[in-house]
Design an enzyme around this catalytic site. Sequence first.
Site, PDB file in Angstrom:
ATOM      1  CG  ASN A 286      10.781  -2.654  11.137  1.00 32.32           C
ATOM      2  OD1 ASN A 286      11.724  -3.193  11.530  1.00 32.32           O
ATOM      3  ND2 ASN A 286      10.004  -2.427  10.206  1.00 32.32           N
TER       4      ASN A 286
ATOM      5  CE  LYS B  74      11.572   0.999   7.839  1.00 31.82           C
ATOM      6  NZ  LYS B  74      10.772   0.248   7.060  1.00 31.82           N
TER       7      LYS B  74
ATOM      8  NE  ARG C  95       8.677  -6.635  10.391  1.00 31.85           N
ATOM      9  CZ  ARG C  95       9.425  -6.658   9.282  1.00 31.85           C
ATOM     10  NH1 ARG C  95      10.311  -5.633   8.949  1.00 31.85           N
ATOM     11  NH2 ARG C  95       9.227  -7.392   8.323  1.00 31.85           N
TER      12      ARG C  95
ATOM     13  CG  HIS D  53       4.869 -10.293   4.155  1.00 30.25           C
ATOM     14  ND1 HIS D  53       4.989 -10.727   3.095  1.00 30.25           N
ATOM     15  CD2 HIS D  53       5.821  -9.416   4.377  1.00 30.25           C
ATOM     16  CE1 HIS D  53       5.977 -10.245   2.627  1.00 30.25           C
ATOM     17  NE2 HIS D  53       6.692  -9.356   3.365  1.00 30.25           N
TER      18      HIS D  53
ATOM     19  CG  HIS E 250       2.455  -8.177   2.534  1.00 29.92           C
ATOM     20  ND1 HIS E 250       2.043  -7.306   3.452  1.00 29.92           N
ATOM     21  CD2 HIS E 250       3.354  -7.854   2.062  1.00 29.92           C
ATOM     22  CE1 HIS E 250       2.901  -6.474   3.659  1.00 29.92           C
ATOM     23  NE2 HIS E 250       3.959  -6.738   2.880  1.00 29.92           N
TER      24      HIS E 250
ATOM     25  CG  ASN F  71      10.951  -4.178  -2.809  1.00 32.27           C
ATOM     26  OD1 ASN F  71      11.308  -4.695  -3.954  1.00 32.27           O
ATOM     27  ND2 ASN F  71      11.972  -3.063  -2.496  1.00 32.27           N
TER      28      ASN F  71
ATOM     29  NE  ARG G 179      13.206 -11.033  -1.015  1.00 31.13           N
ATOM     30  CZ  ARG G 179      12.346 -10.822   0.152  1.00 31.13           C
ATOM     31  NH1 ARG G 179      11.526 -11.669   0.560  1.00 31.13           N
ATOM     32  NH2 ARG G 179      12.369  -9.458   0.522  1.00 31.13           N
TER      33      ARG G 179
ATOM     34  CG  ASP H 274       9.210   0.755  -8.456  1.00 32.19           C
ATOM     35  OD1 ASP H 274       9.746   1.493  -7.416  1.00 32.19           O
ATOM     36  OD2 ASP H 274       8.271   0.730  -8.876  1.00 32.19           O
TER      37      ASP H 274
ATOM     38  N   GLY I 155       2.419  -2.131  -0.636  1.00 26.20           N
ATOM     39  CA  GLY I 155       2.701  -1.117  -1.932  1.00 26.20           C
ATOM     40  C   GLY I 155       2.031  -1.481  -3.277  1.00 26.20           C
TER      41      GLY I 155
ATOM     42  CD  GLU J  29       3.840  -5.235   7.902  1.00 21.60           C
ATOM     43  OE1 GLU J  29       4.420  -6.356   7.842  1.00 21.60           O
ATOM     44  OE2 GLU J  29       4.161  -4.340   6.950  1.00 21.60           O
TER      45      GLU J  29
END
Lengths: 404, 277
Positions: A7, A14, A91, A180, A208, A211, A241, A283, A331, A385
């Site tokens: 990714n 990653k 990805r 997603h 989903h 963040n 956002r 957060d 998350g 994922e």
Amino acid sequence: MNVLVINAGSSSLKFQLYNMEDESVLAKGRVERIGMESAIITYEPGDRPEVREVEEVLEHTTAVRKVLELLVHRTHGVLSSIQEIDAVGHRVVHGGETFSSSVIVDEEVKREIKRLFDLAPLHNPAAMLGLNAVEANLPDIPQALVFDTSFHQSMPPVSYLYPIPMVLYKKHKVRRYGFHGTSHAYVSERAAAYLGRPLEELKLVTCHIGNGASCAAILEGKSVDTSMGMTPLEGLMMGTRSGDIDPAIVPFTMGKEELTLNEVSSMLNKHSGLMAISGLGSDMREVTQAMEAGDRNAKLAFDMYEYRLRKYIGSYAAAMNGLDAIVFTAGVGENSAVLRAAVCRNLTYFGVDLDEEANARREPGDREITKPGSRVRVLIIPTNEELVIARDTHRLILEQNRVK
Amino acid sequence: MGQGIAQMLAAQGLEVVLVERSQEKIDQALKQIEMSLDKQLEKWAITAVEKKLILGRIQCSRELQPLVDCQMVIESVSEDVDIKKQLFRELDAVCPKPIILASNTSTLSLTEIAAETGCPERVIGLHFIYPVSKIDLVEIIRGLRTSEQTFAETKRFVENTIQKRGIQVYESPGFVTTRLICTLINEALHVLSEGVATAEDIDAAMRIGYDFHYGPLEMADRFGLDSVLAAMERMFREFGDLKYRPAVRLKQMVRAGHLGTKTGQGFFRYDEDGDRL
């Protein structure tokens, strides 16, 4: 068969290495701050201790080389040679209208990804860097691409078109794509298995909530609507956002505050959502804690976040003319019992009968948080994922080998 | 303008060495960069984390020595040919050959500056326009001996690395931007002193009539009337053409110390942040 999942971001990469015999993770990690003299490489080989290195990694090809070196390292390695990697899966954020499923990389696919740079200027070029970096290091290994958008390509025009001049769709492909997708697809399949019913008979809303956050209406196993649109800005209120707003706010604010296009776009993407209303941060944990301590702005931020999510769930029940289950993942969705409870307590009209105790319990794995007999069931399903990418890659390679 | 360039480069993700003559100047530059970033933060253009990252990429120095590790040096000292010549002699001695030496000049002769160095092929002009972080245009100036390779690399730097539009200009006083805009400002001053229209109306005419972001008089205030005067005088001297003769009103205002936003008073009045009162 071993599959390496990559990714790639513009300055990060990653990775996870899967053994597809039993879908176990052999190693995973990430390279951060690519382009800097002090890039950080983190590597976790199975259950052995984590390795952390700081060194110069100026571009993605070097980053991939470092990853491969670690995978075959004398002491930290999990493979005896690079040849043991059979395929690489990437990805990719935006597959446009071209890719309604994962694909094996060839020259035509690469050209198409470049054509899609326009639609995802921040994300697709990074995926391309990852792709080329793998190719430079492992020229003979097949690569597959898995798109965030492809699962939602099943949306009908009724939900993917915007009511604006059609010429914009025809000329510039201005339409809703959704994101997603790998996560929504994965958790809907798991949900069907958990419920013990065929996916083709179910009406699901998958949430989903990380963040970035999006909901999807999944009818008979197909995405028929999703809250993110042409970009990941539309839909739910998120960490930073805004989600849905009146588009007239954009020119109005630009005029009043003398903002440029970049500034207003940065405002909506990075300075809005939970962050803007709570004044504390993006957060959910932080906002929830402050709310519980009596902070009024934090409470307002939480309430708006929950209200907007709940409205989407309601609208998707209307879109599908029914609802069998709601799935929470990612998350916040997997971890915020407070948010799930607030949503569910206000959906009793639909027939959601929340089991407060089950909701508050922290445990891993797929689980249900409604009481037996609840007309609409609510599930928590941890997303994965990377595994979807590994599976798709594995499947495509097997199919290709069969054709040959 | 040096700190504006440093800030823009750091915002693009580049590691920057900012060289100033004294510690005092360094402190002042950093303070200005921070203020400018705070303004962007206020306008939601960047986040607090991005501000920190940008500041973290700027390393300050009073010596030229750290420049040996750079790929390109951009000079932005005052627009005085002798000061620039002296600096380019020093840069030429310190910086190894592959480093491109660029001068952010708006009106001076690049060939003349380059001639001070042992390798004029690597000297080029990069004229940025204020405010550097917002204006996406750079004039890339070729001196008489600037090499093709230096030009190609600089163009790639401008268009790919810092993502601005680069236009190629050959050496000539004022190049394209300064020559056209200062002439317009000078003409606006003639219109003003002839009593044809008020300052407010002259600016409105150009702003609304021709879609200028600022009218010519406010633009002059923002450049600094002393800079406009200096540019006009240089062009007048170089071309010898009357159309470049600085308007009397311009000279008067500079003598009176009404230099524009930096003194708070020009054709219009401004607060400390440079906003119109």
